[in-house]
Design a protein around this motif. Structure first.
Motif, PDB file in Angstrom:
ATOM      1  N   ARG A  84       0.996  -0.905   0.468  1.00  0.00           N
ATOM      2  CA  ARG A  84      -0.079  -0.169   0.174  1.00  0.00           C
ATOM      3  C   ARG A  84       0.736   1.275   0.170  1.00  0.00           C
ATOM      4  O   ARG A  84       1.914   1.477   0.596  1.00  0.00           O
ATOM      5  CB  ARG A  84      -0.701  -0.071   1.362  1.00  0.00           C
ATOM      6  CG  ARG A  84      -1.816   0.784   1.139  1.00  0.00           C
ATOM      7  CD  ARG A  84      -1.833   1.938   2.776  1.00  0.00           C
ATOM      8  NE  ARG A  84      -0.448   2.267   3.330  1.00  0.00           N
ATOM      9  CZ  ARG A  84      -0.260   3.610   3.442  1.00  0.00           C
ATOM     10  NH1 ARG A  84      -0.588   4.444   2.169  1.00  0.00           N
ATOM     11  NH2 ARG A  84       1.178   3.613   3.756  1.00  0.00           N
ATOM     12  N   TRP A 108      -8.122   0.308   2.150  1.00  0.00           N
ATOM     13  CA  TRP A 108      -6.818   1.001   1.054  1.00  0.00           C
ATOM     14  C   TRP A 108      -5.674  -0.426   1.321  1.00  0.00           C
ATOM     15  O   TRP A 108      -6.075  -0.513   0.156  1.00  0.00           O
ATOM     16  CB  TRP A 108      -6.148   2.203   2.322  1.00  0.00           C
ATOM     17  CG  TRP A 108      -4.659   2.617   0.757  1.00  0.00           C
ATOM     18  CD1 TRP A 108      -4.567   2.562  -0.050  1.00  0.00           C
ATOM     19  CD2 TRP A 108      -4.847   3.707   2.029  1.00  0.00           C
ATOM     20  NE1 TRP A 108      -4.097   3.563  -0.405  1.00  0.00           N
ATOM     21  CE2 TRP A 108      -4.070   4.639   0.248  1.00  0.00           C
ATOM     22  CE3 TRP A 108      -4.575   5.394   2.789  1.00  0.00           C
ATOM     23  CZ2 TRP A 108      -3.306   5.950   0.829  1.00  0.00           C
ATOM     24  CZ3 TRP A 108      -3.742   6.354   2.279  1.00  0.00           C
ATOM     25  CH2 TRP A 108      -3.700   6.548   1.834  1.00  0.00           C
ATOM     26  N   ALA A 124      -4.718   4.852  -4.283  1.00  0.00           N
ATOM     27  CA  ALA A 124      -5.580   5.440  -4.058  1.00  0.00           C
ATOM     28  C   ALA A 124      -4.819   7.219  -3.287  1.00  0.00           C
ATOM     29  O   ALA A 124      -3.858   6.718  -3.237  1.00  0.00           O
ATOM     30  CB  ALA A 124      -5.849   4.868  -2.178  1.00  0.00           C
ATOM     31  N   LEU A 138     -11.098   9.455   0.031  1.00  0.00           N
ATOM     32  CA  LEU A 138      -9.929   8.526  -0.642  1.00  0.00           C
ATOM     33  C   LEU A 138     -10.136   9.097  -2.590  1.00  0.00           C
ATOM     34  O   LEU A 138     -11.200   7.745  -2.966  1.00  0.00           O
ATOM     35  CB  LEU A 138     -10.184   6.995  -0.456  1.00  0.00           C
ATOM     36  CG  LEU A 138      -9.306   6.671   1.007  1.00  0.00           C
ATOM     37  CD1 LEU A 138      -8.927   5.542   1.077  1.00  0.00           C
ATOM     38  CD2 LEU A 138      -7.783   7.096   0.777  1.00  0.00           C
TER      39      LEU A 138
END
Length: 345
Positions: A114, A265, A275, A322
């Motif tokens: 991420r 996320w 994102a 987001l």
């Protein structure tokens, strides 16, 4: 404690928690290990106070990573405390037991993959993506997925809030203090490096110009804040999907919102998407409650608050937005402080 002496499982858990997103990469946490229990505490870095809403969001996100890492190690989470920090600053604490052998993990954990991508996003997105992102609910906080014409409305919120942001000295000075321009290891891990911002040609020079409050005030006399806000909202308006983290107000709800934000996320990452968080609207709502909005912006800010309450309910607030989609390219990922640097002193 020297991180080299940490058991592998403990080091893995700390690395997971410490990889969570935080406002301007402030990383507001530290960790203690006493041979039995791992403790996570809020620890101020950068301009954001320990009880600031954005800080609490980050602590919730770190907790969500920690919980996921515990699950991946098949460690019992039932005896752990997770919650907004009290007077002792603790937001997570629990035992790390079991044999010393580190289990084999399948693939790279999602929390390692991420990251924030601020580039423009392609318009196409899988039709079932929205359904997969709106399942998260923790306490009194949940997810709203926005598409189509609804994005235009929320992009206008971002634009209105950004106009206030560029007229707010404290926000500008905090952001300026977080920026890093050099190539040293410290510049890459501590704060927000300009190489992660996907700036256009000349963008670094403009950032340096705006970072000085006196110069920004002069530009604002020419209504430059409107131009900067329009630029801020441009990519947002073109997003194929927007996720809003919405729910009750208060610190406990903000902590749950951080967990929910990170859970979404990680799902975004699992779907092969990226994102980009937009906190500017949430920050404005919180500043209204703390009398942190410039006088000339109060009327505009209250009108925006009324529109958000009309959309989500008087009892709710917007914790974060987001922008979600497939980016046109990859950007540099923000670094993280070493394990030694995030151990409590």
């Amino acid at each position: 404690m020297d991180s080299a002496r940490l058991p592998p499982k403990v080091a893995f858990l700390i690395e997971a928690a410490g990889s969570a997103p935080s406002a301007d990469n402030s990383q507001p946490w530290c960790f203690e290990w006493n041979e039995h229990n791992l403790t996570a505490r809020v620890h101020r870095r950068g301009g954001f106070p320990e009880d600031y809403h954005a800080t609490t969001l980050a602590l919730g996100a770190a907790t969500e990573n920690l919980s996921a890492a515990l699950q991946s190690l098949s460690l019992d989470r039932s005896s752990w405390f997770f919650g907004a920090p009290g007077a002792d600053g603790v937001f997570a604490r629990g035992p790390v037991m079991g044999d010393s052998e580190f289990p084999a993990l399948e693939g790279v954990p999602l929390w390692k993959q991420r990251h924030t991508n601020r580039l423009p996003y392609r318009p196409a997105i899988a039709p079932d993506a929205a359904d997969k992102l709106e399942t998260c609910r923790i306490g009194k906080v949940g997810v709203r997925v926005i598409a189509g014409d609804g994005i235009r409305q929320v992009a206008n919120w971002v634009k209105q809030a950004s106009e206030v942001r560029f007229q707010t000295r404290e926000v500008n000075e905090w952001f300026a203090a977080s920026l890093r321009y050099g190539a040293s290891p410290e510049d890459r891990t501590n704060g927000l490096h300009v190489d992660t911002l996907a700036l256009p040609p000349g963008g670094v020079g403009l950032l340096k110009l705006m970072s000085d409050w006196n110069r920004l005030q002069w530009l604002n006399r020419l209504r430059a804040y409107k131009l900067f806000a329009a630029i801020e909202a441009a990519n947002f308006q073109k997003a194929p999907l927007v996720v809003a983290i919405v729910g009750a107000s208060g610190r406990a709800a903000a902590f749950d919102a951080g967990r929910c934000l990170q859970r979404v996320w990680l799902k975004v990452t699992e779907l092969g998407l990226s994102a980009h968080p937009y906190y500017v609207v949430s920050d404005l709502l919180n500043r209204l409650h703390s009398n942190g909005v410039p006088e000339q912006c109060i009327e505009q800010s209250l009108a925006l608050q009324d529109r958000i309450h009309a959309e989500y309910g008087q009892e709710n607030t917007l914790h974060c937005l987001l922008r979600v989609g497939k980016p046109v390219g990859e950007t540099l990922v923000s670094g993280r402080l070493s394990l030694n640097e995030i151990m409590c002193m």
